[in-house]
Motif scaffolding. Structure first.
Motif, PDB file in Angstrom:
ATOM      1  N   GLY A 328       0.766  -1.238   0.000  1.00  0.00           N
ATOM      2  CA  GLY A 328       0.000   0.000   0.000  1.00  0.00           C
ATOM      3  C   GLY A 328       0.793   1.281   0.000  1.00  0.00           C
ATOM      4  O   GLY A 328       0.220   2.366   0.065  1.00  0.00           O
ATOM      5  N   PHE A 329       2.137   1.210  -0.102  1.00  0.00           N
ATOM      6  CA  PHE A 329       2.976   2.420  -0.179  1.00  0.00           C
ATOM      7  C   PHE A 329       3.318   2.645  -1.652  1.00  0.00           C
ATOM      8  O   PHE A 329       4.316   2.142  -2.150  1.00  0.00           O
ATOM      9  CB  PHE A 329       4.250   2.242   0.647  1.00  0.00           C
ATOM     10  N   SER A 330       2.490   3.407  -2.356  1.00  0.00           N
ATOM     11  CA  SER A 330       2.606   3.452  -3.818  1.00  0.00           C
ATOM     12  C   SER A 330       3.004   4.804  -4.403  1.00  0.00           C
ATOM     13  O   SER A 330       3.259   4.899  -5.606  1.00  0.00           O
ATOM     14  CB  SER A 330       1.278   3.014  -4.452  1.00  0.00           C
ATOM     15  N   SER A 331       3.077   5.865  -3.613  1.00  0.00           N
ATOM     16  CA  SER A 331       3.420   7.171  -4.191  1.00  0.00           C
ATOM     17  C   SER A 331       4.914   7.239  -4.512  1.00  0.00           C
ATOM     18  O   SER A 331       5.741   6.675  -3.782  1.00  0.00           O
ATOM     19  CB  SER A 331       3.033   8.300  -3.238  1.00  0.00           C
ATOM     20  N   CYS A 376      13.220 -12.818  10.110  1.00  0.00           N
ATOM     21  CA  CYS A 376      12.634 -11.593   9.540  1.00  0.00           C
ATOM     22  C   CYS A 376      11.699 -11.902   8.379  1.00  0.00           C
ATOM     23  O   CYS A 376      10.613 -11.314   8.266  1.00  0.00           O
ATOM     24  CB  CYS A 376      13.742 -10.653   9.071  1.00  0.00           C
ATOM     25  N   TYR A 377      12.096 -12.826   7.519  1.00  0.00           N
ATOM     26  CA  TYR A 377      11.266 -13.145   6.359  1.00  0.00           C
ATOM     27  C   TYR A 377       9.950 -13.796   6.777  1.00  0.00           C
ATOM     28  O   TYR A 377       8.894 -13.568   6.161  1.00  0.00           O
ATOM     29  CB  TYR A 377      12.021 -14.062   5.386  1.00  0.00           C
ATOM     30  N   MET A 378      10.006 -14.616   7.814  1.00  0.00           N
ATOM     31  CA  MET A 378       8.776 -15.254   8.282  1.00  0.00           C
ATOM     32  C   MET A 378       7.798 -14.208   8.819  1.00  0.00           C
ATOM     33  O   MET A 378       6.602 -14.237   8.502  1.00  0.00           O
ATOM     34  CB  MET A 378       9.113 -16.297   9.354  1.00  0.00           C
ATOM     35  N   ILE A 379       8.298 -13.269   9.624  1.00  0.00           N
ATOM     36  CA  ILE A 379       7.428 -12.205  10.151  1.00  0.00           C
ATOM     37  C   ILE A 379       6.937 -11.316   9.017  1.00  0.00           C
ATOM     38  O   ILE A 379       5.753 -10.929   8.966  1.00  0.00           O
ATOM     39  CB  ILE A 379       8.188 -11.380  11.210  1.00  0.00           C
ATOM     40  N   TRP A 380       7.834 -10.981   8.087  1.00  0.00           N
ATOM     41  CA  TRP A 380       7.508 -10.162   6.914  1.00  0.00           C
ATOM     42  C   TRP A 380       6.365 -10.816   6.123  1.00  0.00           C
ATOM     43  O   TRP A 380       5.407 -10.150   5.703  1.00  0.00           O
ATOM     44  CB  TRP A 380       8.780 -10.037   6.094  1.00  0.00           C
ATOM     45  N   THR A 381       6.454 -12.120   5.906  1.00  0.00           N
ATOM     46  CA  THR A 381       5.441 -12.847   5.146  1.00  0.00           C
ATOM     47  C   THR A 381       4.086 -12.805   5.857  1.00  0.00           C
ATOM     48  O   THR A 381       3.037 -12.560   5.232  1.00  0.00           O
ATOM     49  CB  THR A 381       5.872 -14.315   4.949  1.00  0.00           C
ATOM     50  N   ILE A 382       4.100 -13.039   7.149  1.00  0.00           N
ATOM     51  CA  ILE A 382       2.851 -13.044   7.926  1.00  0.00           C
ATOM     52  C   ILE A 382       2.186 -11.661   7.896  1.00  0.00           C
ATOM     53  O   ILE A 382       0.972 -11.530   7.669  1.00  0.00           O
ATOM     54  CB  ILE A 382       3.129 -13.481   9.375  1.00  0.00           C
ATOM     55  N   LEU A 383       2.957 -10.611   8.104  1.00  0.00           N
ATOM     56  CA  LEU A 383       2.409  -9.248   8.096  1.00  0.00           C
ATOM     57  C   LEU A 383       1.835  -8.888   6.727  1.00  0.00           C
ATOM     58  O   LEU A 383       0.781  -8.243   6.629  1.00  0.00           O
ATOM     59  CB  LEU A 383       3.500  -8.242   8.490  1.00  0.00           C
ATOM     60  N   SER A 384       2.532  -9.305   5.649  1.00  0.00           N
ATOM     61  CA  SER A 384       2.052  -9.012   4.294  1.00  0.00           C
ATOM     62  C   SER A 384       0.724  -9.713   4.022  1.00  0.00           C
ATOM     63  O   SER A 384      -0.176  -9.151   3.385  1.00  0.00           O
ATOM     64  CB  SER A 384       3.101  -9.440   3.262  1.00  0.00           C
ATOM     65  N   ALA A 385       0.624 -10.961   4.489  1.00  0.00           N
ATOM     66  CA  ALA A 385      -0.613 -11.717   4.275  1.00  0.00           C
ATOM     67  C   ALA A 385      -1.792 -11.056   4.992  1.00  0.00           C
ATOM     68  O   ALA A 385      -2.881 -10.886   4.416  1.00  0.00           O
ATOM     69  CB  ALA A 385      -0.432 -13.149   4.762  1.00  0.00           C
ATOM     70  N   ILE A 386      -1.580 -10.670   6.246  1.00  0.00           N
ATOM     71  CA  ILE A 386      -2.651 -10.028   7.017  1.00  0.00           C
ATOM     72  C   ILE A 386      -3.006  -8.684   6.399  1.00  0.00           C
ATOM     73  O   ILE A 386      -4.196  -8.301   6.322  1.00  0.00           O
ATOM     74  CB  ILE A 386      -2.230  -9.864   8.485  1.00  0.00           C
ATOM     75  N   ASN A 387      -1.991  -7.957   5.939  1.00  0.00           N
ATOM     76  CA  ASN A 387      -2.216  -6.647   5.328  1.00  0.00           C
ATOM     77  C   ASN A 387      -3.104  -6.761   4.095  1.00  0.00           C
ATOM     78  O   ASN A 387      -4.007  -5.943   3.878  1.00  0.00           O
ATOM     79  CB  ASN A 387      -0.868  -6.019   4.966  1.00  0.00           C
ATOM     80  N   GLN A 389      -5.266  -9.197   3.467  1.00  0.00           N
ATOM     81  CA  GLN A 389      -6.607  -9.601   3.900  1.00  0.00           C
ATOM     82  C   GLN A 389      -7.422  -8.409   4.395  1.00  0.00           C
ATOM     83  O   GLN A 389      -8.652  -8.379   4.274  1.00  0.00           O
ATOM     84  CB  GLN A 389      -6.500 -10.657   5.004  1.00  0.00           C
ATOM     85  N   ARG A 390      -6.739  -7.415   4.953  1.00  0.00           N
ATOM     86  CA  ARG A 390      -7.424  -6.230   5.466  1.00  0.00           C
ATOM     87  C   ARG A 390      -7.459  -5.105   4.436  1.00  0.00           C
ATOM     88  O   ARG A 390      -7.724  -3.945   4.778  1.00  0.00           O
ATOM     89  CB  ARG A 390      -6.740  -5.754   6.755  1.00  0.00           C
ATOM     90  N   HIS A 391      -7.153  -5.437   3.173  1.00  0.00           N
ATOM     91  CA  HIS A 391      -7.227  -4.502   2.047  1.00  0.00           C
ATOM     92  C   HIS A 391      -6.358  -3.261   2.260  1.00  0.00           C
ATOM     93  O   HIS A 391      -6.727  -2.149   1.851  1.00  0.00           O
ATOM     94  CB  HIS A 391      -8.685  -4.095   1.816  1.00  0.00           C
ATOM     95  N   PHE A 392      -5.212  -3.444   2.920  1.00  0.00           N
ATOM     96  CA  PHE A 392      -4.211  -2.385   3.120  1.00  0.00           C
ATOM     97  C   PHE A 392      -4.738  -1.188   3.906  1.00  0.00           C
ATOM     98  O   PHE A 392      -4.207  -0.079   3.809  1.00  0.00           O
ATOM     99  CB  PHE A 392      -3.644  -1.906   1.771  1.00  0.00           C
TER     100      PHE A 392
END
Length: 518
Positions: A328-331, A376-387, A389-392
């Motif tokens: 969601g950081f696209s600018s 770090c990659y495992m936490i990164w992956t989990i956060l991205s998945a949840i993000n 699911q919550r539509h950013f």
């Protein structure tokens, strides 16, 4: 055993024993009682290392510049918003040039020394930067990047070898470690240059042409200053130019002391190592398959570059904008600021961590790095998945991913930025160093090609799910390091050979009564 004509014309004094495996570097180091920077010869030598370091800086500039250009609407509009394999080809344009240079680079290092390849490669980089700046279409930009890759590989192969073979013995690991860390200096400059030129105007092509032209600045400095450095003494001995090699060591390691025990020690080790290697040498690259020790070396020089490129860092180095888009950081300005901040962080952390190599050791840093990256990659992956699911909508999750990217870079820098070049140059004997470095570059290129084409396609297709692949890869790397990477700290380049070859590292010298016969 060598012919009388091949013997050095300078006298090499007995040191402690006729058995090289029992010689001690510590026992011949001068006790001046003052720090190295107050010794003029060491200060000049270490400052001179900046010249080969610039090869790494240029390499870092390239990756960060392309990241920055992809976040610039001016560049995207000019080249038609490339995606997928078309974008991958621009990233891999440098790799195509490197592939063409593979047969040439080791030959140049073995037959012309270490300085000329740096000069030639840097000159080609200057030409490539000019062509890149002047690009009128996609094809011309791609060709310019191939020229940059061709020249860059020639310079990059010779540069760490020159640092390793010229460095003062007790400074070698830190100096070679700093070599790859200077990648981030180039990345930092490119990130903030592209950020600044972005604001020149929405339709002005000079916003991307200026960063493209400036890629030739550091290579131009190398062209001007590389011949102010001495040639590698190990290369000179390999070419039977013993007097020249000894003069280099006397001037830069002993401060002009012609009776220095350190110089005697270094000359004897270099001569024994190279002459034994010449006597036992097989044909070309097949020598890597000739002994158990060389097979172990081959495993390491293939595993290390694959770890450097296939640990997920390729996503950050070349496709950070895709990662930021996915959370969601696209600018454009936002992405450019994050890219710039990451390079500042990387430069500072990598320089600090490089200083721990001789304290902690190479193997422990590799293990610390891989275990930390996996977490770090495992936490990164989990956060991205949840993000997703919550539509950013939850910005804290996106911020958490960015924090994990920074933490990942800390662990990556600890083991896979500075230590690899130190480790590879240590495990390779002088006569195999150019060929081994070439194999390392080939392995790295294969991994980068995968990154260049697979990463953008996979990120477009499956987004955060692609991170699971890297979690598995890093887990395998932990096992490879634990079972296959021996410790090499605290040893000279020649002493490291004892780890892999045992007493055979110095051939039949143990049978001699007088070491000066070697």
């Amino acid at each position: 055993m060598v012919d009388q004509a091949e013997k050095p014309t300078t006298e090499i004094h007995d040191i402690h024993t006729n058995n090289p495996s029992e010689w001690s570097l510590e026992s011949v180091l001068p006790r001046t009682g003052k720090p190295w920077y107050k010794s003029r010869h060491l200060l000049l030598l270490n400052l001179g290392m900046i010249v080969p370091y610039l090869s790494s800086t240029t390499n870092g500039y390239d990756g960060s510049m392309l990241n920055g250009l992809q976040s610039m609407s001016q560049w995207q509009d000019f080249f038609g918003h490339p995606t997928g394999t078309r974008l991958g080809s621009l990233s891999n344009g440098v790799i195509f040039g490197q592939i063409a240079a593979f047969p040439i680079a080791p030959w140049l290092c073995d037959h012309t020394g270490r300085r000329f390849p740096i000069f030639l490669g840097s000159a080609l980089l200057v030409i490539g930067a000019i062509l890149q700046c002047a690009a009128q279409n996609y094809a011309m930009f791609l060709v310019s990047r191939m020229v940059i890759g061709f020249g860059g590989l020639i310079a990059v192969e010779a540069s760490p070898m020159l640092v390793s073979e010229l460095a003062y013995p007790t400074h070698r690991s830190v100096l070679v470690g700093y070599y790859n860390n200077l990648w981030y200096l180039g990345a930092l400059l490119a990130a903030w240059i592209t950020y600044g030129t972005y604001f020149m105007g929405p339709n002005l092509s000079w916003a991307w042409r200026i960063p493209s032209l400036l890629q030739g600045f550091f290579p131009l400095l190398q062209v001007i200053f590389v011949y102010m450095l001495p040639e590698s003494p190990r290369y000179l001995v390999q070419k039977d130019r013993y007097d020249e090699a000894r003069k280099v060591l006397i001037k830069y390691h002993a401060g002009g002391d012609e009776d220095s025990p350190l110089v005697d020690f270094e000359m004897k080790e270099i001569i024994l190592s190279i002459q034994t290697a010449k006597a036992a040498s097989q044909t070309g690259y097949r020598e890597f398959l000739s002994t158990r020790g060389n097979l172990h070396r081959l495993f390491i020089i293939i595993a290390v570059p694959c770890m450097m490129q296939l640990s997920g860092n390729g996503l950050i180095a070349y496709y950070l904008h895709l990662i930021l888009n996915s959370i969601g950081f696209s600018s454009d300005p936002q992405q450019l600021r994050i890219n710039g901040g990451l390079t500042v962080f990387n430069l500072g952390v990598s320089i600090i961590l490089a200083s721990f190599m001789e304290i902690v050791g190479r193997r422990r840093l590799f293990l610390f790095s891989t275990v930390g990256m996996l977490a770090c990659y495992m936490i990164w992956t989990i956060l991205s998945a949840i993000n997703e699911q919550r539509h950013f909508e939850d910005t804290s999750l996106g911020t958490g991913v960015i924090v994990m990217i920074f933490m990942y870079q800390l662990f990556y820098n600890a083991g896979l930025n500075g230590p690899p070049w130190v480790y590879v140059t240590e495990v390779l004997p002088t006569h195999l160093r150019a060929k081994g470095t070439n194999i390392m570059q080939i392995a790295a290129t294969c991994a980068i090609l995968f990154n260049g084409y697979a990463n953008p396609v996979a990120m477009d297709a499956i987004s955060w799910k692609y991170y699971i692949v890297y979690c598995c890869v890093i887990a395998v790397e932990i096992a490879l390091v634990y079972f296959g990477f021996p410790e090499t700290k605290g040893r000279s380049l020649e002493e490291v050979a004892l780890i892999f070859d045992g007493d055979k590292a110095f051939g039949d010298v143990h049978e001699k009564q007088n070491p000066d016969e070697v």
